[in-house]
Design a protein around this motif. Structure first.
Motif, short mmCIF file in Angstrom:
data_model
loop_
_atom_site.label_atom_id
_atom_site.label_comp_id
_atom_site.label_asym_id
_atom_site.label_seq_id
_atom_site.Cartn_x
_atom_site.Cartn_y
_atom_site.Cartn_z
N GLU A 1 0.82 -1.21 0.00
CA GLU A 1 0.00 0.00 0.00
C GLU A 1 0.85 1.26 0.00
O GLU A 1 0.46 2.29 -0.53
CB GLU A 1 -0.93 0.01 1.21
CG GLU A 1 -2.14 -0.90 1.11
CD GLU A 1 -3.11 -0.45 0.02
OE1 GLU A 1 -2.98 0.67 -0.50
OE2 GLU A 1 -4.00 -1.26 -0.31
N LEU B 1 3.51 1.52 -6.61
CA LEU B 1 3.17 0.42 -7.50
C LEU B 1 1.65 0.37 -7.68
O LEU B 1 0.91 0.90 -6.86
CB LEU B 1 3.62 -0.92 -6.90
CG LEU B 1 5.10 -1.23 -6.81
CD1 LEU B 1 5.30 -2.54 -6.04
CD2 LEU B 1 5.73 -1.35 -8.19
N ARG B 2 1.21 -0.32 -8.73
CA ARG B 2 -0.19 -0.70 -8.87
C ARG B 2 -0.22 -2.22 -8.83
O ARG B 2 0.36 -2.87 -9.70
CB ARG B 2 -0.76 -0.20 -10.20
CG ARG B 2 -0.95 1.31 -10.27
CD ARG B 2 -1.56 1.71 -11.60
NE ARG B 2 -0.68 1.36 -12.72
CZ ARG B 2 -1.04 0.63 -13.76
NH1 ARG B 2 -2.29 0.13 -13.82
NH2 ARG B 2 -0.20 0.37 -14.73
N ARG C 1 -2.57 -5.59 -8.84
CA ARG C 1 -3.92 -6.06 -9.16
C ARG C 1 -3.97 -7.57 -8.90
O ARG C 1 -3.15 -8.33 -9.43
CB ARG C 1 -4.24 -5.75 -10.61
CG ARG C 1 -5.69 -6.00 -11.00
CD ARG C 1 -6.03 -5.31 -12.31
NE ARG C 1 -5.19 -5.77 -13.41
CZ ARG C 1 -4.88 -5.02 -14.47
NH1 ARG C 1 -5.28 -3.76 -14.54
NH2 ARG C 1 -4.15 -5.53 -15.45
N THR D 1 -7.01 -4.56 -5.13
CA THR D 1 -5.84 -3.84 -5.61
C THR D 1 -5.05 -3.32 -4.42
O THR D 1 -5.54 -3.34 -3.29
CB THR D 1 -6.25 -2.63 -6.50
OG1 THR D 1 -7.05 -1.73 -5.72
CG2 THR D 1 -7.01 -3.08 -7.73
N GLY E 1 -1.32 -0.57 -3.54
CA GLY E 1 -0.28 0.31 -4.07
C GLY E 1 -0.74 1.73 -4.25
O GLY E 1 -1.93 2.03 -4.31
N GLY F 1 0.22 3.64 -6.87
CA GLY F 1 0.32 4.05 -8.27
C GLY F 1 1.73 3.92 -8.78
O GLY F 1 2.69 4.27 -8.08
N LEU G 1 2.81 -1.75 -12.93
CA LEU G 1 1.79 -2.73 -12.60
C LEU G 1 2.41 -4.08 -12.24
O LEU G 1 3.24 -4.60 -12.99
CB LEU G 1 0.83 -2.91 -13.78
CG LEU G 1 -0.22 -4.02 -13.65
CD1 LEU G 1 -1.19 -3.72 -12.52
CD2 LEU G 1 -0.95 -4.22 -14.98
N GLU H 1 0.82 -7.76 -11.56
CA GLU H 1 -0.45 -8.46 -11.69
C GLU H 1 -0.33 -9.86 -11.10
O GLU H 1 0.47 -10.68 -11.58
CB GLU H 1 -0.87 -8.54 -13.15
CG GLU H 1 -2.28 -9.02 -13.33
CD GLU H 1 -2.92 -8.47 -14.60
OE1 GLU H 1 -4.16 -8.50 -14.69
OE2 GLU H 1 -2.16 -8.02 -15.49
#
Length: 423
Positions: free
Chosen positions: A48, A52-53, A55, A61, A63, A65, A68, A70
């Motif tokens: 958190e 990062l993002r 998914r 989700t 992070g 931002g 990505l 995944e």
């Protein structure tokens, strides 16, 4: 024994993982629902805070931002991390349980926050949960032969797929960035020439090289008129280095011995060792540097290229078994600048006369290797290396590049001098 279902990956479909070749990748560790849930909470809390993002398949989700990440199989992803920490994280990638369109970008973020990814209370209990280095990977003379063979005797052809024509497997020195594939060989020669200049290698120099690679430095030193004794523990490297020396017309000036550094004898005007100390292990750093000292004649010069990591992280992780040690460099450990200085001061008559850092150049070197490895994945497959191996090496090259891009890793060129023989 279970196998991993096909996943979409950066190397095409992963397919079933061979349980005989990759037992710990094919069969995820047993993990209770409670432990997996606790790990998931800890991991998500750590993610958190990061740019990062993330998914997760099935929803969710994390992070703040950025690149990505995944996660295709959250249960296995968290189960592996809960059981084996960062080894599990790497094995989860090998299994195709997570991916990243910008793998280096994701790993760079993680490397930049390596010191605080694990909550402080768990850091303090590291000795209880972190895996210890296997005794079988100690870098004794016999252990070193096994450890070196596991990496460097994979296949000369494999390394030829992604290295340039000099077959130099260490950081280059570029004139500027971004670097170009066509300039890599020249950048490697620039690095080698800097080391030979530091060591004062010229006509008539008696040079000891500890760690042959595939012979480019020895050949280049011989072209200056030096007589080179080069030591390696890799039979495949030795055979090709001798072949290349003959092709270069340097066979009469280059001797490549299948010999541990501890077995070296004689004295030399200069000693050069390029990214060899990383395979020595902390237990044997004093022996390694004493060897440089004992083999170097009074008034001689030794040039060393070494990858380094922060001192506090080295101290925290020096006894921990890592993904890199398990799958890429068994027995390996990066020193810190402080550890090198202390070992040289306490165990040798050498003086650190110069130290130059150039980590950004290694990031570019690794980028070029990684891009070439990816472009030539079919050639790697044709050599008999399966999709899991290709993901392993993609991760290894990206993981290493990220270490240098984040500043977590650095690379140094050292000059050591030995002015007289008195202590």
């Amino acid at each position: 024994m279970t196998t991993v279902e096909p996943r979409c990956s950066t190397d095409g479909p992963v397919g079933a993982v061979d349980p005989a070749r990759w037992p710990d990748v094919a069969a995820p560790p047993a993990s209770s629902p409670l432990r997996t849930a606790v790990t998931a909470a800890v991991v998500r809390r750590a993610l958190e805070r990061l740019p990062l993002r993330v998914r997760f398949a099935g929803g969710g989700t994390a992070g703040a931002g950025g690149p990505l990440l995944e996660v295709h199989d959250p249960r296995r992803f968290h189960g592996r991390i809960g059981a084996h920490g960062l080894i599990g994280f790497g094995e989860s990638y090998m299994a195709g349980e997570w991916d990243a369109p910008d793998l280096v970008g994701v790993l760079t973020v993680l490397a930049a926050h390596a010191a605080d990814l694990v909550p402080a209370p768990l850091q303090r209990m590291r000795g209880l949960w972190a895996q210890r280095q296997p005794a079988a990977q100690r870098n004794t003379p016999e252990g070193s032969r096994t450890n070196i063979s596991r990496h460097y005797d994979l296949s000369n052809d494999l390394f030829g797929v992604f290295l340039d024509d000099t077959l130099t497997y260490s950081s280059a020195v570029f004139r500027g960035f971004p670097a170009d594939q066509d300039l890599l060989a020249a950048a490697q020669h620039r690095k080698i020439d800097r080391l030979l200049d530091l060591a004062g290698v010229a006509e008539g120099t008696r040079l000891l090289e500890i760690g042959t690679g595939w012979g480019e430095l020895a050949i280049r030193a011989a072209a200056r008129g030096a007589r080179v004794t080069s030591l390696t523990l890799s039979r495949e490297q030795r055979a090709l280095a001798l072949e290349r020396a003959r092709a270069a017309g340097a066979a009469d000036r280059v001797d490549v011995a299948l010999c541990d550094y501890r077995e070296a004898r004689g004295t030399y005007d200069a000693v050069v060792s390029v990214e060899m100390i990383e395979a020595v292990g902390a237990e044997f750093w004093p022996v390694y540097f004493r060897t440089l000292d004992e083999r170097l004649a009074p008034g001689g010069r030794a040039a060393l290229q070494a990858i380094t990591m922060p001192h506090d992280r080295m101290l925290a992780s020096r006894d921990t078994h890592t993904w890199i040690q398990k799958y890429v460099f068994p027995g390996g450990l990066l020193p810190s600048v402080e550890a090198v200085a202390e070992t040289v001061r306490d165990h040798t008559r050498l003086t650190v006369a110069r130290r130059d850092a150039f980590g950004a150049h290694y990031a570019e070197t690794l980028r070029l290797w990684r891009e070439r490895f990816t472009e030539r994945a079919d050639d790697v497959a044709a050599l008999g290396f399966d999709a899991t191996f290709r993901r392993l090496w993609t991760f290894y090259l990206a993981y290493s590049e990220a270490g240098f891009r984040s500043g977590y890793l650095d690379v140094q060129q050292y000059l050591f001098t030995k002015e007289d023989s008195a202590r």
